[in-house]
Design a protein around this motif. Sequence first.
Motif, PDB file in Angstrom:
ATOM      1  N   MET A  91       0.826  -1.213   0.000  1.00 42.46           N
ATOM      2  CA  MET A  91       0.000   0.000   0.000  1.00 42.46           C
ATOM      3  C   MET A  91       0.862   1.266   0.000  1.00 42.46           C
ATOM      4  SD  MET A  91      -2.799  -1.255  -0.209  1.00 42.46           S
ATOM      5  CE  MET A  91      -3.678  -2.779   0.097  1.00 42.46           C
ATOM      6  N   GLY A  92       1.951   1.270   0.743  1.00 41.38           N
ATOM      7  CA  GLY A  92       2.794   2.450   0.859  1.00 41.38           C
ATOM      8  C   GLY A  92       2.396   3.310   2.034  1.00 41.38           C
ATOM      9  N   ALA A  93       3.203   4.346   2.303  1.00 47.25           N
ATOM     10  CA  ALA A  93       2.986   5.227   3.458  1.00 47.25           C
ATOM     11  C   ALA A  93       1.635   5.932   3.349  1.00 47.25           C
ATOM     12  CB  ALA A  93       4.109   6.248   3.531  1.00 47.25           C
ATOM     13  N   THR A  94       1.108   6.312   4.529  1.00 46.68           N
ATOM     14  CA  THR A  94      -0.216   6.940   4.619  1.00 46.68           C
ATOM     15  C   THR A  94      -0.351   8.133   3.667  1.00 46.68           C
ATOM     16  OG1 THR A  94      -0.269   6.260   6.930  1.00 46.68           O
ATOM     17  CG2 THR A  94      -1.840   7.949   6.272  1.00 46.68           C
ATOM     18  N   ARG A  95       0.679   8.969   3.626  1.00 47.32           N
ATOM     19  CA  ARG A  95       0.651  10.129   2.708  1.00 47.32           C
ATOM     20  C   ARG A  95       1.236   9.710   1.365  1.00 47.32           C
ATOM     21  NH1 ARG A  95      -0.238  14.924   5.169  1.00 47.32           N
ATOM     22  NH2 ARG A  95      -0.330  14.819   7.429  1.00 47.32           N
ATOM     23  N   PRO A  96       0.449   9.804   0.317  1.00 44.86           N
ATOM     24  CA  PRO A  96       0.932   9.352  -0.999  1.00 44.86           C
ATOM     25  C   PRO A  96       2.248   9.999  -1.428  1.00 44.86           C
ATOM     26  CG  PRO A  96      -1.438   9.630  -1.065  1.00 44.86           C
ATOM     27  CD  PRO A  96      -0.998  10.121   0.286  1.00 44.86           C
ATOM     28  N   THR A  97       2.482  11.252  -1.007  1.00 52.01           N
ATOM     29  CA  THR A  97       3.746  11.896  -1.418  1.00 52.01           C
ATOM     30  C   THR A  97       4.934  11.395  -0.607  1.00 52.01           C
ATOM     31  OG1 THR A  97       3.162  13.746   0.009  1.00 52.01           O
ATOM     32  CG2 THR A  97       2.737  14.015  -2.353  1.00 52.01           C
ATOM     33  N   GLU A  98       4.672  10.578   0.426  1.00 57.01           N
ATOM     34  CA  GLU A  98       5.766   9.952   1.177  1.00 57.01           C
ATOM     35  C   GLU A  98       5.874   8.454   0.858  1.00 57.01           C
ATOM     36  OE1 GLU A  98       4.895  10.987   5.266  1.00 57.01           O
ATOM     37  OE2 GLU A  98       5.185  13.120   4.859  1.00 57.01           O
ATOM     38  N   ALA A  99       4.949   7.958   0.068  1.00 52.98           N
ATOM     39  CA  ALA A  99       4.935   6.521  -0.264  1.00 52.98           C
ATOM     40  C   ALA A  99       6.008   6.228  -1.312  1.00 52.98           C
ATOM     41  CB  ALA A  99       3.555   6.135  -0.781  1.00 52.98           C
ATOM     42  N   ALA A 100       6.606   5.062  -1.199  1.00 56.92           N
ATOM     43  CA  ALA A 100       7.685   4.692  -2.134  1.00 56.92           C
ATOM     44  C   ALA A 100       7.115   4.429  -3.524  1.00 56.92           C
ATOM     45  CB  ALA A 100       8.398   3.448  -1.616  1.00 56.92           C
ATOM     46  N   PRO A 101       7.894   4.788  -4.549  1.00 61.33           N
ATOM     47  CA  PRO A 101       7.492   4.444  -5.914  1.00 61.33           C
ATOM     48  C   PRO A 101       7.228   2.943  -6.026  1.00 61.33           C
ATOM     49  CG  PRO A 101       9.372   5.928  -5.956  1.00 61.33           C
ATOM     50  CD  PRO A 101       9.151   5.557  -4.512  1.00 61.33           C
ATOM     51  N   GLY A 102       6.208   2.597  -6.774  1.00 59.48           N
ATOM     52  CA  GLY A 102       5.852   1.189  -6.910  1.00 59.48           C
ATOM     53  C   GLY A 102       4.773   0.753  -5.947  1.00 59.48           C
ATOM     54  N   THR A 103       4.494   1.585  -4.935  1.00 54.64           N
ATOM     55  CA  THR A 103       3.386   1.262  -4.029  1.00 54.64           C
ATOM     56  C   THR A 103       2.087   1.834  -4.599  1.00 54.64           C
ATOM     57  OG1 THR A 103       3.653   3.284  -2.712  1.00 54.64           O
ATOM     58  CG2 THR A 103       4.936   1.356  -2.030  1.00 54.64           C
ATOM     59  N   ILE A 104       0.988   1.297  -4.113  1.00 56.27           N
ATOM     60  CA  ILE A 104      -0.324   1.733  -4.621  1.00 56.27           C
ATOM     61  C   ILE A 104      -0.555   3.214  -4.329  1.00 56.27           C
ATOM     62  CG2 ILE A 104      -2.819   1.472  -4.218  1.00 56.27           C
ATOM     63  CD1 ILE A 104      -2.141  -1.609  -3.873  1.00 56.27           C
ATOM     64  N   ARG A 105      -0.264   3.634  -3.098  1.00 56.73           N
ATOM     65  CA  ARG A 105      -0.542   5.034  -2.764  1.00 56.73           C
ATOM     66  C   ARG A 105       0.353   5.988  -3.559  1.00 56.73           C
ATOM     67  NH1 ARG A 105      -1.512   3.995   3.730  1.00 56.73           N
ATOM     68  NH2 ARG A 105      -3.795   3.886   3.659  1.00 56.73           N
ATOM     69  N   HIS A 106       1.582   5.608  -3.803  1.00 55.74           N
ATOM     70  CA  HIS A 106       2.443   6.422  -4.662  1.00 55.74           C
ATOM     71  C   HIS A 106       1.939   6.420  -6.101  1.00 55.74           C
ATOM     72  CE1 HIS A 106       5.515   6.819  -7.764  1.00 55.74           C
ATOM     73  NE2 HIS A 106       6.066   7.728  -6.975  1.00 55.74           N
ATOM     74  N   ASP A 107       1.643   5.250  -6.600  1.00 57.59           N
ATOM     75  CA  ASP A 107       1.387   5.136  -8.035  1.00 57.59           C
ATOM     76  C   ASP A 107       0.049   5.746  -8.448  1.00 57.59           C
ATOM     77  OD1 ASP A 107       3.810   3.917  -8.121  1.00 57.59           O
ATOM     78  OD2 ASP A 107       3.065   1.919  -8.653  1.00 57.59           O
TER      79      ASP A 107
END
Length: 151
Positions: free
Chosen positions: A88-104
């Motif tokens: 899923m990635g970090a709670t804040r999409p702009t802090e989520a790693a590339p390749g995670t759902i929240r980032h992508d």
Amino acid sequence: MERSLVLVKPDGVQRALVGEIIARLERRGLRLAGAKFMQVSTALAEEHYAEHQGKPFYNGLVEYITSAPVMAMAWEGPNAVAAIRQTMGATRPTEAAPGTIRHDFGLEVGRNLTHASDKPETGEREVALWFKAEELVSWNRDIDKWVFEGK
Ligand code: DAT
Ligand code: MG
């Protein structure tokens, strides 16, 4: 076997990302144990987000999760909770790693597409809150031995 609740929140459903999110969890090797497409009641939303009661974003959170249907799922596997949070990635999409759902797929914390349980105990509690026992399927998948080392 560890379990996590996963919700595709209203923005994920409206943006037609349910299939994409399921595909990522399936490809990771996780096993689906239950799924239902549903409109969330205010009562369920409030119980689900009880830990956030009193925070400034709480009312918006309850409004968001009840604003349109969600896809509620139980997923299982070894280390399922950590694996799913990572996907899923970090709670804040702009802090989520590339390749995670929240980032992508996301930009804003209030439109971060998914919910996933944060600890194994939370997974048990949340799966029990969202699913009746008879809605959960206990099954052996033919590929389990190729994904779960202990099988
Ligand atoms: P997570 O969903 O990654 O487990 P959380 O449990 O801390 O995150 O918060 C639940 C949800 O509440 C989160 O997905 C988005 C929203 N949220 C959290 N912190 C927020 C904040 N500071 N401002 C606005 N919304 C927030
Ligand atoms: Mg959380």
